[in-house]
Scaffold this motif. Structure first.
Motif, PDB file in Angstrom:
ATOM      1  N   ALA A 212      -7.399   3.757   0.017  1.00  0.00           N
ATOM      2  CA  ALA A 212      -6.247   2.998  -0.490  1.00  0.00           C
ATOM      3  C   ALA A 212      -6.694   1.637  -1.030  1.00  0.00           C
ATOM      4  O   ALA A 212      -6.244   1.194  -2.097  1.00  0.00           O
ATOM      5  CB  ALA A 212      -5.202   2.826   0.604  1.00  0.00           C
ATOM      6  N   PHE A 213      -7.596   0.963  -0.290  1.00  0.00           N
ATOM      7  CA  PHE A 213      -8.109  -0.319  -0.767  1.00  0.00           C
ATOM      8  C   PHE A 213      -8.869  -0.131  -2.090  1.00  0.00           C
ATOM      9  O   PHE A 213      -8.738  -0.937  -3.021  1.00  0.00           O
ATOM     10  CB  PHE A 213      -9.040  -0.948   0.271  1.00  0.00           C
ATOM     11  N   TRP A 214      -9.673   0.920  -2.170  1.00  0.00           N
ATOM     12  CA  TRP A 214     -10.421   1.185  -3.397  1.00  0.00           C
ATOM     13  C   TRP A 214      -9.463   1.451  -4.551  1.00  0.00           C
ATOM     14  O   TRP A 214      -9.649   0.957  -5.664  1.00  0.00           O
ATOM     15  CB  TRP A 214     -11.344   2.368  -3.155  1.00  0.00           C
TER      16      TRP A 214
ATOM     17  N   LEU B  30       0.808  -1.217   0.000  1.00  0.00           N
ATOM     18  CA  LEU B  30       0.000   0.000   0.000  1.00  0.00           C
ATOM     19  C   LEU B  30       0.844   1.273   0.000  1.00  0.00           C
ATOM     20  O   LEU B  30       0.460   2.280  -0.600  1.00  0.00           O
ATOM     21  CB  LEU B  30      -0.945   0.006   1.209  1.00  0.00           C
ATOM     22  N   LYS B  31       1.997   1.222   0.652  1.00  0.00           N
ATOM     23  CA  LYS B  31       2.840   2.420   0.744  1.00  0.00           C
ATOM     24  C   LYS B  31       3.454   2.810  -0.600  1.00  0.00           C
ATOM     25  O   LYS B  31       3.895   3.943  -0.761  1.00  0.00           O
ATOM     26  CB  LYS B  31       3.946   2.200   1.781  1.00  0.00           C
ATOM     27  N   ILE B  32       3.479   1.897  -1.559  1.00  0.00           N
ATOM     28  CA  ILE B  32       4.056   2.213  -2.864  1.00  0.00           C
ATOM     29  C   ILE B  32       3.318   3.376  -3.510  1.00  0.00           C
ATOM     30  O   ILE B  32       3.935   4.286  -4.062  1.00  0.00           O
ATOM     31  CB  ILE B  32       3.996   0.981  -3.792  1.00  0.00           C
ATOM     32  N   SER B  33       2.014   3.371  -3.433  1.00  0.00           N
ATOM     33  CA  SER B  33       1.239   4.351  -4.195  1.00  0.00           C
ATOM     34  C   SER B  33       0.140   5.024  -3.388  1.00  0.00           C
ATOM     35  O   SER B  33      -0.771   5.628  -3.948  1.00  0.00           O
ATOM     36  CB  SER B  33       0.621   3.680  -5.434  1.00  0.00           C
ATOM     37  N   ASN B  34       0.224   4.946  -2.051  1.00  0.00           N
ATOM     38  CA  ASN B  34      -0.762   5.602  -1.192  1.00  0.00           C
ATOM     39  C   ASN B  34      -0.043   6.310  -0.044  1.00  0.00           C
ATOM     40  O   ASN B  34       0.931   5.786   0.502  1.00  0.00           O
ATOM     41  CB  ASN B  34      -1.742   4.580  -0.610  1.00  0.00           C
TER      42      ASN B  34
END
Length: 241
Positions: free
Chosen positions: A126-128, A12-16
């Motif tokens: 982030a999940f969306w 998740l940290k890659i793009s959020n």
């Protein structure tokens, strides 16, 4: 004991952009570990799961089997991904989710994910976003399968997997482990295993890749990208900020 949520945090940290409180909330998710063998089914077409599957290690794929028994692999998944997030709202699975290699997965109840989303709206976003990226990869796979010759299809797939693994720190220096069989590659690319073997040999003869026991080495990255028509924009590997 290893916190299985670390794989999800890394992805998740890659793009959020997530705050420390968001990250701690993710790490506090109740996750049940399950160890799988290669080709073991995780969720089956027609199931009504009450958990989502977080891939902690190994590779998984989604697949659809048609009436005559032929199979199409729909997507490949790397650590940190939740391939069946859609089961939160689409209550009946319409495809199989299978371990491509020996895997460690974490099962997270739908209730826990929904509660996290209500408590931490940025995490829900982030999940969306991850599901939208998943859809972008689906679109590229359709274009790859329907619009490129066999050798370009394989070149494109190898570059995609390399970039996705590189983003989570599991590939570097143009080398990556990808323990996929030629039969599974064929089911990804719409080719027979024999045809896959011929295409692999062609990429080797062109000096583009080396392959040995599931370990791939890209010898000429720019040329392989050009050969496959690969551009990584659809992977959305940048922060939303």
């Amino acid at each position: 004991m290893t916190n299985l949520a670390t794989a999800l945090v890394t992805k998740l940290k890659i793009s959020n952009d997530l705050s420390d409180d968001d990250l701690r909330a993710i790490e506090a998710l109740p996750i049940r570990r399950r160890d799988l063998e290669s080709q073991q089914r995780i969720v089956a077409d027609g199931d009504r799961p009450t958990d989502c599957c977080l891939l902690f290690s190994g590779f998984a794929y989604r697949a659809k089997t048609i009436v005559d028994g032929r199979r199409q692999l729909l997507s490949l998944h790397v650590p940190g991904e939740i391939p069946d997030m859609q089961s939160l709202h689409l209550h009946v699975m319409d495809h199989d989710l299978v371990a491509m290699s020996p895997c460690v997965i974490g099962l997270i109840s739908h209730d826990a994910i929904k509660a996290l989303g209500r408590a931490r709206p940025v995490v829900a976003d982030a999940f969306w976003r991850e599901t939208l990226v998943d859809a972008a990869i689906f679109r590229e796979w359709i274009a790859n399968l329907g619009g490129r010759p066999a050798n370009s299809r394989l070149a494109h797939l190898l570059m995609e997997i390399y970039r996705r693994l590189e983003a989570i720190g599991q590939a570097r220096n143009d080398e990556f482990v990808f323990p996929i069989t030629q039969a599974d590659l064929g089911d990804c690319l719409g080719l027979s295993a024999v045809h896959v073997n011929r295409v692999l040999q062609e990429l080797r003869r062109e000096g583009l890749v080396e392959v040995q026991r599931g370990r791939f080495r890209i010898l000429q990255r720019e040329k392989l990208e050009s050969f496959g028509g690969f551009e990584d924009g659809y992977l959305h590997l940048k922060s939303t900020s």
